[in-house]
Scaffold this motif. Sequence first.
Motif, PDB file in Angstrom:
ATOM      1  N   ARG A   1      13.658  43.119 -30.948  1.00 26.97           N
ATOM      2  CA  ARG A   1      13.626  44.225 -29.996  1.00 26.97           C
ATOM      3  C   ARG A   1      15.053  44.512 -29.548  1.00 26.97           C
ATOM      4  NH1 ARG A   1       9.241  41.459 -26.148  1.00 26.97           N
ATOM      5  NH2 ARG A   1       9.289  43.391 -24.957  1.00 26.97           N
ATOM      6  N   THR A   2      15.234  45.383 -28.575  1.00 29.05           N
ATOM      7  CA  THR A   2      16.585  45.627 -28.083  1.00 29.05           C
ATOM      8  C   THR A   2      16.961  44.563 -27.054  1.00 29.05           C
ATOM      9  OG1 THR A   2      15.924  47.033 -26.235  1.00 29.05           O
ATOM     10  CG2 THR A   2      16.269  48.115 -28.377  1.00 29.05           C
ATOM     11  N   VAL A   3      18.267  44.424 -26.848  1.00 30.59           N
ATOM     12  CA  VAL A   3      18.757  43.514 -25.820  1.00 30.59           C
ATOM     13  C   VAL A   3      18.159  43.879 -24.467  1.00 30.59           C
ATOM     14  CG1 VAL A   3      20.814  42.840 -24.511  1.00 30.59           C
ATOM     15  CG2 VAL A   3      20.900  42.927 -27.016  1.00 30.59           C
ATOM     16  N   LEU A   4      18.106  45.174 -24.162  1.00 31.98           N
ATOM     17  CA  LEU A   4      17.567  45.595 -22.876  1.00 31.98           C
ATOM     18  C   LEU A   4      16.108  45.186 -22.728  1.00 31.98           C
ATOM     19  CD1 LEU A   4      17.773  47.097 -20.216  1.00 31.98           C
ATOM     20  CD2 LEU A   4      17.277  49.232 -21.436  1.00 31.98           C
TER      21      LEU A   4
ATOM     22  N   ALA B   1      19.800  35.106 -24.567  1.00 29.86           N
ATOM     23  CA  ALA B   1      19.894  33.647 -24.461  1.00 29.86           C
ATOM     24  C   ALA B   1      20.937  33.234 -23.429  1.00 29.86           C
ATOM     25  CB  ALA B   1      20.223  33.041 -25.826  1.00 29.86           C
ATOM     26  N   VAL B   2      22.054  33.963 -23.354  1.00 30.13           N
ATOM     27  CA  VAL B   2      23.086  33.642 -22.375  1.00 30.13           C
ATOM     28  C   VAL B   2      22.576  33.903 -20.958  1.00 30.13           C
ATOM     29  CG1 VAL B   2      25.367  34.310 -21.520  1.00 30.13           C
ATOM     30  CG2 VAL B   2      25.008  33.955 -23.969  1.00 30.13           C
TER      31      VAL B   2
ATOM     32  N   ASP C   1      21.611  48.353 -26.330  1.00 28.71           N
ATOM     33  CA  ASP C   1      20.803  49.058 -27.334  1.00 28.71           C
ATOM     34  C   ASP C   1      20.750  48.327 -28.671  1.00 28.71           C
ATOM     35  OD1 ASP C   1      20.354  51.130 -25.530  1.00 28.71           O
ATOM     36  OD2 ASP C   1      22.162  52.208 -26.152  1.00 28.71           O
ATOM     37  N   ARG C   2      21.436  47.206 -28.782  1.00 27.82           N
ATOM     38  CA  ARG C   2      21.480  46.458 -30.037  1.00 27.82           C
ATOM     39  C   ARG C   2      20.236  45.580 -30.187  1.00 27.82           C
ATOM     40  NH1 ARG C   2      26.978  46.223 -31.595  1.00 27.82           N
ATOM     41  NH2 ARG C   2      27.789  48.328 -31.236  1.00 27.82           N
ATOM     42  N   PRO C   3      19.916  45.167 -31.401  1.00 25.64           N
ATOM     43  CA  PRO C   3      18.734  44.327 -31.625  1.00 25.64           C
ATOM     44  C   PRO C   3      18.957  42.892 -31.149  1.00 25.64           C
ATOM     45  CG  PRO C   3      19.889  44.717 -33.692  1.00 25.64           C
ATOM     46  CD  PRO C   3      20.558  45.584 -32.679  1.00 25.64           C
ATOM     47  N   ALA C   4      17.873  42.272 -30.708  1.00 23.76           N
ATOM     48  CA  ALA C   4      17.909  40.875 -30.262  1.00 23.76           C
ATOM     49  C   ALA C   4      16.495  40.331 -30.281  1.00 23.76           C
ATOM     50  CB  ALA C   4      18.497  40.768 -28.859  1.00 23.76           C
ATOM     51  N   HIS C   5      16.375  39.040 -30.110  1.00 29.18           N
ATOM     52  CA  HIS C   5      15.073  38.387 -30.048  1.00 29.18           C
ATOM     53  C   HIS C   5      14.783  37.971 -28.608  1.00 29.18           C
ATOM     54  CE1 HIS C   5      14.453  38.295 -34.350  1.00 29.18           C
ATOM     55  NE2 HIS C   5      15.656  37.747 -34.513  1.00 29.18           N
ATOM     56  N   PRO C   6      13.550  38.094 -28.163  1.00 30.81           N
ATOM     57  CA  PRO C   6      13.203  37.654 -26.800  1.00 30.81           C
ATOM     58  C   PRO C   6      13.452  36.162 -26.623  1.00 30.81           C
ATOM     59  CG  PRO C   6      11.429  38.963 -27.771  1.00 30.81           C
ATOM     60  CD  PRO C   6      12.391  38.661 -28.875  1.00 30.81           C
ATOM     61  N   VAL C   7      13.667  35.780 -25.381  1.00 28.05           N
ATOM     62  CA  VAL C   7      13.862  34.374 -25.022  1.00 28.05           C
ATOM     63  C   VAL C   7      12.576  33.873 -24.380  1.00 28.05           C
ATOM     64  CG1 VAL C   7      15.183  32.755 -23.627  1.00 28.05           C
ATOM     65  CG2 VAL C   7      16.323  34.701 -24.711  1.00 28.05           C
ATOM     66  N   ALA C   8      11.988  32.873 -24.968  1.00 32.10           N
ATOM     67  CA  ALA C   8      10.748  32.329 -24.409  1.00 32.10           C
ATOM     68  C   ALA C   8      11.039  31.653 -23.071  1.00 32.10           C
ATOM     69  CB  ALA C   8      10.135  31.317 -25.370  1.00 32.10           C
ATOM     70  N   PRO C   9      10.222  31.925 -22.039  1.00 25.38           N
ATOM     71  CA  PRO C   9      10.459  31.288 -20.740  1.00 25.38           C
ATOM     72  C   PRO C   9      10.224  29.783 -20.819  1.00 25.38           C
ATOM     73  CG  PRO C   9       8.360  32.439 -20.738  1.00 25.38           C
ATOM     74  CD  PRO C   9       9.036  32.801 -22.023  1.00 25.38           C
TER      75      PRO C   9
END
Length: 540
Positions: free
Chosen positions: A4-7, A139-140, A166-174
Motif C-alpha cells: 500500500r502507500t506509506v500514508l 517501520a521507523v 505516496d510511495r509503496p510500503a508494507h503495513p506494520v503489524a501492531p
Amino acid sequence: MTERTVLECALEFFRDTGMTTVFGNPGSTELRMFRDWPGDFTYVLGLQESVAVAMAAGHAIGTRRAALVSLHSAGGVGHALGAVFNAHRDRVPLVVVAGQQSRALLQLRPFLGADEPARFPRPYVKFSRQPERAADVPAVLAEAHRIAMAPPRGPVFVSVPEDDWDRPAHPVAPRAVHASYTADPQALRGLAARLDACAHPALVVGPGVDDEHALDEARALAERLRAAVWISPLSGRSGFPESHPLFQGFLPPVADQLAARLEPYDVVVALGAPLFTYHVHTESPPLRPGTELFHLDCDPAQAAWLPTGTSIVTTLKPALTRLTSLVAGSGRTPPPPRTPRPPAAPGALTPELLFDLLQERLPRDRVLVEEAPSHRDTLHARVRVDADGGFLTTGSGALGWGLPLAVGRALADRRRLVCVVGDGSALYSVQALWTAARHRAPVTYVLVDNGGYGAVRALGRRIGIAPVPGTDIGGIDFAALAASFGCPSAYVDDAGTLARALDRALAAEDDEGPFLLHVRVTGGDGALYAGHDAGIPWAG
C-alpha cells in the motif's frame, strides 16, 4: 503482505496505537500527509509549533498514551524545540513527525529543506531518524513509538520527505512491548533493612511517581515507615497528597538550603526524582554528613550522574510494592505536619489572597496547571493538591508550556481544569487560546498579572542586580486579547470583587469551553529561594 502507500500504512499504525488526534501547524512539506484526511482523525491546530507540541504533551499526560505531533521542516522544528525540551525533561511520550523536502531535491539544498534533520532535535529526543527509503517509513514510525513509550518515556522524532507518503510500503503489524525494569531483590532487601534500622526516614517524591501512576504505592510506603515526605525541587508533576499529615513541603533548588532541609533525616529515599536540581549556585555539599541517600528511578542515565547515594534502577510501582512488603511496620513517631500559612491580609489584591480564595473553591479532584514562576512558592504554600495527576507545570523552566499544555490536558478527558499562568509566561503562547476556543477546551485560566517577569526581578535582587532591564511588561489587556481569540473573559483588580469574579470563572460547565480571568495583583515578585525567613514553602 499487501503493498500500500506509506500514508495508508502510517494511518493504520496511528489508529492501532490510539494516535488519531494530531497536533500540528501545517506547512508545504506536510501537505501529502493530509491527502484524503480520514474522518476518524482530529487535527488540532496550534498557531505556532511550540504551542502544538505543548498541547500534544497535555493530551499525552491525560490519556497516558503517546501523542502525535506534525511539524514543518527546519524552521517549524526550530520553533518547537523549547517545548520538545520541556517534554524531554518531563518524560512525555510524543511522536514528532516533521516534513522534509522531496528526496530528489535534497542534494540541491532546497528551499525549506532540513540539513541533517535527525541531528536537529538532539539531545532532547530519545530517537531521531530520517528513514533511508520511503518504504521504511512505517517501520521507523513503529520503532519510534515503542521507544517513546518505554521507560523513561519521552519524545521521539521522525523526518519524512514529502514525496514519501505516496510511495509503496508494507503495513506494520501492531505489537506490544511491556517494559518494566525490576529492581535487584538484594538491593531492595538492603534498602528495607536500612529503613528498618534508621531513626528518621524521609521520602522525596519526584515527577516519576506521577508519570508511573505510583502515588498510591508511594503513600503506602510513607505510611508504613511514618516517614516525612517532600516534593523534589521544581518538580513538574504531583506525586503525593499535600493534605496528608506526613507531607512536609517542597524542596528548594539551592544546594545549601536543600541540604539543610534534609539534614534531620538519617535515610532519604528519592523516588523518580532528580534530587539535585539546582537553579542558583551556592558552595555546599549535596547532603550534610549523617544523611544517607537511596535513589529509585527507571532512568539509568540519571542514576549515573547523581553525585552521591546508592541508585537502584527500576520502574517504581513494582519496586515500591515490594519495598513496602519488606519493611517492618514502624513504631517511630511521625513528623509533625507542616504549619498552615496565615490567611492573607485583607485590603489589597495580592497573590496570597487570590490563592486563598482558589484553595477554598477548587474541587479536590480538579487538575491544576501552573506556569507563574513569580507566584509558584505562594501557590504551593496556599493551594494543596491531593489528586493523582492533579498538578502539572514545566519541569525545565522553558516558558510558554502551561497555557497550551492545559488545552491538550483538557481535551484528553473533557473535564474542566484550572490553569494559573503569569502575564509574562502567557505571552509566549497566548495564541493557544484560539485553539482552546475552537475546540471548546474546558479550561479556566487565572492569569496573574504583576506587570512583568517578577521571578527574574526577584532573582536579580537576590544576587545584587537591581533593577534588571527588560523585566517590565505593562499595558496589555489580556481579557480583550482573550476575547479576540474567541475565549470569554473578565478582568478584576479589586480585592472586594475578586471572590465573585473567581466564582464566575470556576463555575463554567465542561461544555462551555475556556474562560480567562485577568487578575491584576499588587506585589508578588516574592523572595525567590530566600529560605526560612521569607516564609515560603521551600522552608517547609
